[in-house]
Scaffold this active site. Structure first.
Site, PDB file in Angstrom:
ATOM      1  N   ARG A   1       0.829  -1.204   0.000  1.00 54.94           N
ATOM      2  CA  ARG A   1       0.000   0.000   0.000  1.00 54.94           C
ATOM      3  C   ARG A   1       0.863   1.252   0.000  1.00 54.94           C
ATOM      4  O   ARG A   1       0.575   2.236  -0.695  1.00 54.94           O
ATOM      5  CB  ARG A   1      -0.934   0.002   1.213  1.00 54.94           C
ATOM      6  CG  ARG A   1      -1.793   1.254   1.307  1.00 54.94           C
ATOM      7  CD  ARG A   1      -2.920   1.093   2.304  1.00 54.94           C
ATOM      8  NE  ARG A   1      -3.879   0.099   1.848  1.00 54.94           N
ATOM      9  CZ  ARG A   1      -5.098  -0.070   2.357  1.00 54.94           C
ATOM     10  NH1 ARG A   1      -5.504   0.708   3.329  1.00 54.94           N
ATOM     11  NH2 ARG A   1      -5.907  -0.987   1.892  1.00 54.94           N
TER      12      ARG A   1
ATOM     13  N   HIS B   1       0.583   4.092  -2.839  1.00 59.41           N
ATOM     14  CA  HIS B   1       0.157   5.439  -2.460  1.00 59.41           C
ATOM     15  C   HIS B   1       1.255   6.470  -2.720  1.00 59.41           C
ATOM     16  O   HIS B   1       0.958   7.627  -3.041  1.00 59.41           O
ATOM     17  CB  HIS B   1      -0.250   5.465  -0.990  1.00 59.41           C
ATOM     18  CG  HIS B   1      -1.601   4.858  -0.739  1.00 59.41           C
ATOM     19  ND1 HIS B   1      -2.465   5.331   0.221  1.00 59.41           N
ATOM     20  CD2 HIS B   1      -2.238   3.817  -1.334  1.00 59.41           C
ATOM     21  CE1 HIS B   1      -3.572   4.606   0.207  1.00 59.41           C
ATOM     22  NE2 HIS B   1      -3.446   3.666  -0.719  1.00 59.41           N
TER      23      HIS B   1
ATOM     24  N   VAL C   1       1.169   9.553  -6.323  1.00 60.56           N
ATOM     25  CA  VAL C   1       1.129  10.986  -6.024  1.00 60.56           C
ATOM     26  C   VAL C   1       2.517  11.567  -6.284  1.00 60.56           C
ATOM     27  O   VAL C   1       3.463  11.297  -5.548  1.00 60.56           O
ATOM     28  CB  VAL C   1       0.713  11.238  -4.565  1.00 60.56           C
ATOM     29  CG1 VAL C   1       0.672  12.734  -4.267  1.00 60.56           C
ATOM     30  CG2 VAL C   1      -0.654  10.605  -4.283  1.00 60.56           C
TER      31      VAL C   1
ATOM     32  N   GLY D   1       4.678  10.630  -8.242  1.00 57.58           N
ATOM     33  CA  GLY D   1       5.658   9.607  -8.573  1.00 57.58           C
ATOM     34  C   GLY D   1       6.322   8.982  -7.362  1.00 57.58           C
ATOM     35  O   GLY D   1       6.075   9.367  -6.211  1.00 57.58           O
TER      36      GLY D   1
ATOM     37  N   ASP E   1       8.722   8.966  -5.106  1.00 58.01           N
ATOM     38  CA  ASP E   1       9.765   9.856  -4.592  1.00 58.01           C
ATOM     39  C   ASP E   1       9.820   9.906  -3.071  1.00 58.01           C
ATOM     40  O   ASP E   1      10.451  10.795  -2.491  1.00 58.01           O
ATOM     41  CB  ASP E   1       9.557  11.275  -5.142  1.00 58.01           C
ATOM     42  CG  ASP E   1       8.261  11.920  -4.646  1.00 58.01           C
ATOM     43  OD1 ASP E   1       7.422  11.212  -4.041  1.00 58.01           O
ATOM     44  OD2 ASP E   1       8.089  13.145  -4.864  1.00 58.01           O
TER      45      ASP E   1
ATOM     46  N   SER F   1       7.680  10.870  -1.041  1.00 56.62           N
ATOM     47  CA  SER F   1       7.018  12.040  -0.455  1.00 56.62           C
ATOM     48  C   SER F   1       6.017  11.636   0.615  1.00 56.62           C
ATOM     49  O   SER F   1       5.706  12.431   1.511  1.00 56.62           O
ATOM     50  CB  SER F   1       6.329  12.866  -1.549  1.00 56.62           C
ATOM     51  OG  SER F   1       5.460  12.063  -2.325  1.00 56.62           O
TER      52      SER F   1
ATOM     53  N   ASN G   1      -4.479   8.144   3.264  1.00 58.26           N
ATOM     54  CA  ASN G   1      -3.226   7.617   3.809  1.00 58.26           C
ATOM     55  C   ASN G   1      -3.293   7.283   5.291  1.00 58.26           C
ATOM     56  O   ASN G   1      -2.294   6.852   5.870  1.00 58.26           O
ATOM     57  CB  ASN G   1      -2.087   8.606   3.546  1.00 58.26           C
ATOM     58  CG  ASN G   1      -1.675   8.619   2.077  1.00 58.26           C
ATOM     59  OD1 ASN G   1      -1.827   7.620   1.379  1.00 58.26           O
ATOM     60  ND2 ASN G   1      -1.158   9.746   1.613  1.00 58.26           N
TER      61      ASN G   1
ATOM     62  N   PRO H   1      -7.298   6.688  -6.372  1.00 57.14           N
ATOM     63  CA  PRO H   1      -8.566   6.089  -6.801  1.00 57.14           C
ATOM     64  C   PRO H   1      -9.310   5.470  -5.618  1.00 57.14           C
ATOM     65  O   PRO H   1      -8.739   4.710  -4.842  1.00 57.14           O
ATOM     66  CB  PRO H   1      -8.133   5.026  -7.819  1.00 57.14           C
ATOM     67  CG  PRO H   1      -6.680   4.786  -7.552  1.00 57.14           C
ATOM     68  CD  PRO H   1      -6.132   6.062  -7.019  1.00 57.14           C
TER      69      PRO H   1
ATOM     70  N   HIS I   1      -4.162  -6.915  -3.497  1.00 64.07           N
ATOM     71  CA  HIS I   1      -5.175  -7.095  -2.460  1.00 64.07           C
ATOM     72  C   HIS I   1      -5.235  -8.530  -1.965  1.00 64.07           C
ATOM     73  O   HIS I   1      -5.978  -8.827  -1.028  1.00 64.07           O
ATOM     74  CB  HIS I   1      -6.547  -6.668  -2.990  1.00 64.07           C
ATOM     75  CG  HIS I   1      -6.676  -5.187  -3.163  1.00 64.07           C
ATOM     76  ND1 HIS I   1      -7.709  -4.589  -3.854  1.00 64.07           N
ATOM     77  CD2 HIS I   1      -5.888  -4.160  -2.730  1.00 64.07           C
ATOM     78  CE1 HIS I   1      -7.556  -3.273  -3.843  1.00 64.07           C
ATOM     79  NE2 HIS I   1      -6.449  -2.994  -3.179  1.00 64.07           N
ATOM     80  N   THR I   2      -4.462  -9.412  -2.586  1.00 61.33           N
ATOM     81  CA  THR I   2      -4.369 -10.787  -2.091  1.00 61.33           C
ATOM     82  C   THR I   2      -3.905 -10.833  -0.641  1.00 61.33           C
ATOM     83  O   THR I   2      -4.204 -11.786   0.086  1.00 61.33           O
ATOM     84  CB  THR I   2      -3.418 -11.627  -2.976  1.00 61.33           C
ATOM     85  OG1 THR I   2      -3.359 -12.958  -2.477  1.00 61.33           O
ATOM     86  CG2 THR I   2      -2.000 -11.059  -2.984  1.00 61.33           C
TER      87      THR I   2
ATOM     88  N   SER J   1      -5.963 -17.596   2.865  1.00 56.33           N
ATOM     89  CA  SER J   1      -4.880 -17.233   1.953  1.00 56.33           C
ATOM     90  C   SER J   1      -4.508 -15.765   2.076  1.00 56.33           C
ATOM     91  O   SER J   1      -3.731 -15.251   1.278  1.00 56.33           O
ATOM     92  CB  SER J   1      -5.314 -17.532   0.509  1.00 56.33           C
ATOM     93  OG  SER J   1      -4.326 -17.187  -0.411  1.00 56.33           O
TER      94      SER J   1
ATOM     95  N   ASP K   1      -0.655 -14.785  -3.704  1.00 57.83           N
ATOM     96  CA  ASP K   1      -1.008 -15.822  -4.675  1.00 57.83           C
ATOM     97  C   ASP K   1      -2.226 -15.358  -5.472  1.00 57.83           C
ATOM     98  O   ASP K   1      -2.700 -14.236  -5.311  1.00 57.83           O
ATOM     99  CB  ASP K   1      -1.274 -17.168  -3.976  1.00 57.83           C
ATOM    100  CG  ASP K   1      -2.419 -17.098  -2.965  1.00 57.83           C
ATOM    101  OD1 ASP K   1      -3.197 -16.121  -2.998  1.00 57.83           O
ATOM    102  OD2 ASP K   1      -2.550 -18.023  -2.143  1.00 57.83           O
TER     103      ASP K   1
END
Length: 324
Positions: free
Chosen positions: A65, A69, A73, A75, A77, A79, A94, A160, A190-191, A247, A252
């Protein structure tokens, strides 16, 4: 028409052969080789990640994540790491990001080995790679050579939302130079993901103001979520796995199998298995575990190259939480 996922699979051999010399911009594989004396920067970072992983496997979801994230935003970097009253950390999307302390420890370790050489942005990328491998993914090479940004503003965070439609999501990813297949693969992170009950409660009880649940949800799964995770009253902070609990700590393709059973927890996740632009990709990834692992890695490398700072741009922060 041949699926873009199958097309990428057919090109995998070429990708492997060219891996040693391929690069995105000024990023390079093995960028730190010889830059830290006899010490290996990536091995140092890996050691920090391993220590944390074996005491807290949720760090995999945290780092995935964090990378997403950060890169979405301004790129990749770093930040997102900067502290302050109105930095990216303070933006609502965030609030769910954690693992900053691991980045601090990794930064301290590389600074002790070679001060002022390794960027915080590269640490995020390398640490995420190592966490994915520890959780059952394939270990992949990462391109390094990023420098750290000096601007971090909450007002710039426009990630998004989980209620975004597939066409909107495709457009959002395309604006970052990422394809539809990349999008489906990256959401496959999201696995190992988790969310709060408050994020999905409307799908369970009052979808789009109808007073009814989202009709795309598997009825048995809906009842399970209502009974054990998200009661109608209260429980907003209860945590919900985005993959099958059996899982949920492993990288996976189980996530895609869940989607085909209409057991997607987030609205955008379930939509991937219903929209004609993405359903064939979901079906192929659900049927081919090795294909997912291989192509997920490739998508992560592409994500890590979004709008990077290199050369003399930005800086190498001494402390990841503040600019020099």
């Amino acid at each position: 028409m041949r699926s873009p996922v199958l097309g990428a699979a057919a090109l995998f051999a070429v990708v492997v052969l060219s891996l040693a010399t391929a690069s995105h911009g000024a990023l390079q594989y093995g960028f730190y080789k010889g830059k830290c004396g006899t010490k290996d920067v990536e091995t140092i970072i890996q050691g920090v990640v391993r220590q944390r992983f074996f005491s807290d496997t949720k760090i995999v979801a945290a780092l995935l994540r964090m990378q997403f994230h950060d890169c979405f935003v301004r790129g990749c970097d770093a930040s997102i790491l900067l502290d302050g009253p109105s930095t990216e950390k303070t933006a609502l999307p965030n609030f769910s990001v954690f693992g900053y302390d691991l980045i601090d420890r990794a930064k301290a370790a590389v600074e002790a080995a070679c001060p002022g050489v390794v960027s915080c942005a590269d640490i995020i990328i390398a640490a995420t790679r190592d966490a994915v491998a520890l959780a059952g993914g394939l270990k992949y090479q990462v391109q390094l050579g990023r420098r750290d940004g000096m601007i971090s503003q909450a007002s710039l965070v426009n990630l998004p939302a989980p209620t975004i439609t597939v066409p909107q999501s495709i457009q959002t990813f395309r604006a970052k130079g990422l394809s539809t297949s990349d999008m489906v693969l990256l959401l496959g992170g999201h696995t190992v993901g988790i969310t709060r009950c408050s994020v999905i409660k409307d799908r369970l009880y009052n979808f789009r103001g109808t007073g009814k649940p989202d009709p795309t949800l598997n009825p048995n799964f809906l009842q399970l979520l209502r009974s054990f995770a998200c009661p109608k009253i209260g429980g907003d902070n209860n945590m919900v796995f985005l993959d099958d609990p059996s899982s949920s700590l492993k990288v996976d393709n189980s996530f895609y199998k869940q989607l085909l059973q209409n057991k997607g927890v987030l609205q955008i996740d379930q939509a991937l298995a219903l929209d004609p632009a993405t359903k064939p990709i979901v079906q192929q990834l659900a049927a081919n575990p090795t294909q997912f692992l291989t192509q997920f890695n490739q998508a992560m490398v592409k994500l890590g190259a979004v709008q990077v700072l290199t050369g003399t741009q930005g800086q190498i922060r001494k402390n990841c939480r503040r600019t020099n």
